[in-house]
Design a protein around this motif. Structure first.
Motif, PDB file in Angstrom:
ATOM      1  N   TRP A   1      19.548  22.174  -6.878  1.00 37.76           N
ATOM      2  CA  TRP A   1      18.849  22.913  -5.078  1.00 37.76           C
ATOM      3  C   TRP A   1      20.030  22.362  -4.608  1.00 37.76           C
ATOM      4  O   TRP A   1      21.002  21.743  -4.156  1.00 37.76           O
TER       5      TRP A   1
ATOM      6  N   ASP B   1      15.438  34.190  -4.803  1.00 37.34           N
ATOM      7  CA  ASP B   1      16.511  32.626  -4.237  1.00 37.34           C
ATOM      8  C   ASP B   1      17.076  33.539  -2.863  1.00 37.34           C
ATOM      9  O   ASP B   1      17.654  33.845  -1.845  1.00 37.34           O
TER      10      ASP B   1
ATOM     11  N   PHE C   1       9.741  25.134  -4.913  1.00 37.46           N
ATOM     12  CA  PHE C   1      10.166  24.114  -5.841  1.00 37.46           C
ATOM     13  C   PHE C   1      10.192  24.223  -7.176  1.00 37.46           C
ATOM     14  O   PHE C   1       9.338  24.677  -7.515  1.00 37.46           O
ATOM     15  N   ARG C   2      11.673  23.940  -7.772  1.00 35.26           N
ATOM     16  CA  ARG C   2      11.638  23.950  -8.679  1.00 35.26           C
ATOM     17  C   ARG C   2      12.864  23.092  -9.492  1.00 35.26           C
ATOM     18  O   ARG C   2      13.985  22.040  -9.648  1.00 35.26           O
TER      19      ARG C   2
ATOM     20  N   THR D   1       7.319  24.927 -12.002  1.00 35.02           N
ATOM     21  CA  THR D   1       8.062  25.656 -10.531  1.00 35.02           C
ATOM     22  C   THR D   1       6.383  25.619  -9.720  1.00 35.02           C
ATOM     23  O   THR D   1       5.221  26.200 -10.098  1.00 35.02           O
TER      24      THR D   1
ATOM     25  N   PRO E   1      15.826  28.988  -0.990  1.00 29.21           N
ATOM     26  CA  PRO E   1      14.481  29.070  -2.004  1.00 29.21           C
ATOM     27  C   PRO E   1      13.926  29.802  -1.748  1.00 29.21           C
ATOM     28  O   PRO E   1      13.075  29.074  -0.681  1.00 29.21           O
TER      29      PRO E   1
ATOM     30  N   ARG F   1      19.417  15.027 -10.728  1.00 30.53           N
ATOM     31  CA  ARG F   1      18.198  16.056  -9.900  1.00 30.53           C
ATOM     32  C   ARG F   1      17.523  15.416  -8.977  1.00 30.53           C
ATOM     33  O   ARG F   1      16.809  14.282  -9.276  1.00 30.53           O
TER      34      ARG F   1
ATOM     35  N   LEU G   1      12.326  23.418   1.796  1.00 29.37           N
ATOM     36  CA  LEU G   1      12.739  24.193   1.073  1.00 29.37           C
ATOM     37  C   LEU G   1      14.318  24.627   1.066  1.00 29.37           C
ATOM     38  O   LEU G   1      14.822  25.121   0.768  1.00 29.37           O
TER      39      LEU G   1
END
Ligand code: GAL
Length: 368
Positions: free
Chosen positions: A51, A36, A45-46, A351, A42, A331, A112
């Motif tokens: 974020w 990243d 997606f995590r 992820t 980013p 989150r 993202l």
């Protein structure tokens, strides 16, 4: 005796070795974070991780919803800032809160990297009676664009600190990034209204879906053509099933539904349902979550589902993983939502990318 150049190259070699060792020791997440940093944003997606927005600050848009308008995604959510505390009136059910600051919007083309567009609906600190006074509750904003009036229409859950006012507030703007003008609140259909969402159908009709009758029953109300009022046409669905965090979306001509049980900020098993008409009858399909933590929605609570533009059958499930004693540190859980066998599923992934093998429909990379 080493020359200056040799010393520099020794240092460079040591630095590279140190990076490799650190990446090996820290594992895949650290490697992704390093990727990243290298790419300036980013790359995947995590779910559950912090974020960061394009300014490097944690995204602050909770209980949110998504609007896709003219090639850009707009993510609206509750801005949660400042201290988290438990008002005496809410002790019995752990009703922690932060004071209202407003609704924040982020924009993105690739889902993202998100640019903070600021507070698009702001708290009104000067008037203790105003619905948007910091002492009130302003949650679960959802925005739709009205093609007739050309207004962006936001509905929110407005409440008193003890959640007894239970109203629905509406605001409008000329641009997706606001500012939104607050137009007041109602108790629709003569009833209370708490958790809520909006659904805009292909024919331009818009509906508000919300918890009513003290969270016992979900209501679906058709909005007027300008989306600013409840038309008076409504249905009581999932009677006495006690649901919150409702989500409605459409796929292959059917209406799909997601919701949670009523356990405040604490997670519980998700519910899903399907219907041929938005008015029902709705058939419950059980918990659509799969994988570790599925029995408690991966520690989260649904907030929205949206189709990814330009892709077939690619939907994203948005949820909040609340941190009830430190609400600003809640989150986001974004996961692919996949349809098969007359139902849909949301499967946990640490992820994932839209263009990876984990992509729900194995579709092509997004057009960035
Ligand atoms: C949840 C609801 C949230 C918030 C919270 C307060 O059940 O979905 O939006 O109202 O309760 O405890």
């Amino acid at each position: 005796m080493k020359t200056c150049t040799q010393l520099i190259s020794d240092r460079a070699l040591l630095g590279t070795v140190a990076l490799i060792v650190a990446a090996l020791l820290l594992g895949p997440l650290a490697r992704l974070e390093a990727a990243d940093r290298k790419s300036g944003g980013p790359t995947a997606f995590r779910p559950g991780a912090v974020w960061l927005d394009t300014a490097g600050r944690p995204i602050n848009a909770h209980g949110g919803g998504m609007l896709f308008h003219e090639g850009t995604y707009y993510w609206y959510g509750e801005s949660k800032e400042g201290r988290t505390w438990l008002p005496p009136s809410n002790k019995a059910w752990d009703g922690y809160r932060v004071d209202v600051t407003g609704i924040r919007c982020y924009s993105s083309k690739d889902l993202l990297s998100w640019k903070d567009e600021g507070l698009v609906l702001k708290a009104v600190p000067g008037d203790p009676n105003h619905d948007l006074h910091p002492s009130k509750v302003c949650e679960r904003p959802k925005v739709v664009f009205n093609p007739r009036t050309k207004k962006f229409v936001m509905w929110v859950h407005i409440d008193s600190e003890d959640y007894q006012a239970a109203q629905a507030g509406v605001a409008t703007a000329d641009r997706p990034t606001g500012p939104f003008l607050y137009r007041g609140s109602v108790r629709p259909e003569g009833q209370d209204s708490r958790d809520q969402t909006l659904f805009q159908d292909d024919d331009g009709k818009a509906y508000r879906i919300y918890s009513s009758e003290n969270n016992d029953t979900t209501y679906i109300s058709l909005l007027t053509d300008d989306y600013l009022r409840h038309s008076g046409t409504f249905a009581r669905v999932f009677v006495k099933r006690r649901m919150e965090a409702q989500v409605v979306f459409k796929h292959a001509g059917k209406y799909w539904f997601l919701a949670s049980d009523c356990t405040g900020w604490d997670p519980n098993p998700a519910r899903s349902a399907v219907a041929d008409s938005i008015w029902g009858p709705w058939t419950e399909l059980g918990n659509p979550c799969r994988g570790p933590g599925a029995e408690k929605t991966f520690g989260g609570q649904s907030t929205f589902v949206f189709p990814v533009a330009g892709r077939t059958d690619t939907f994203i499930f948005m949820a909040d993983r609340w941190n009830k004693t430190s609400l600003p540190d809640s989150r986001y859980l974004w996961l692919p939502l996949r349809f098969h066998d007359q139902r849909f599923e949301v499967t946990w992934q640490d992820t994932w990318r839209l263009d990876s093998r984990a992509d729900p429909a194995g579709t092509k990379p997004p057009n960035r």
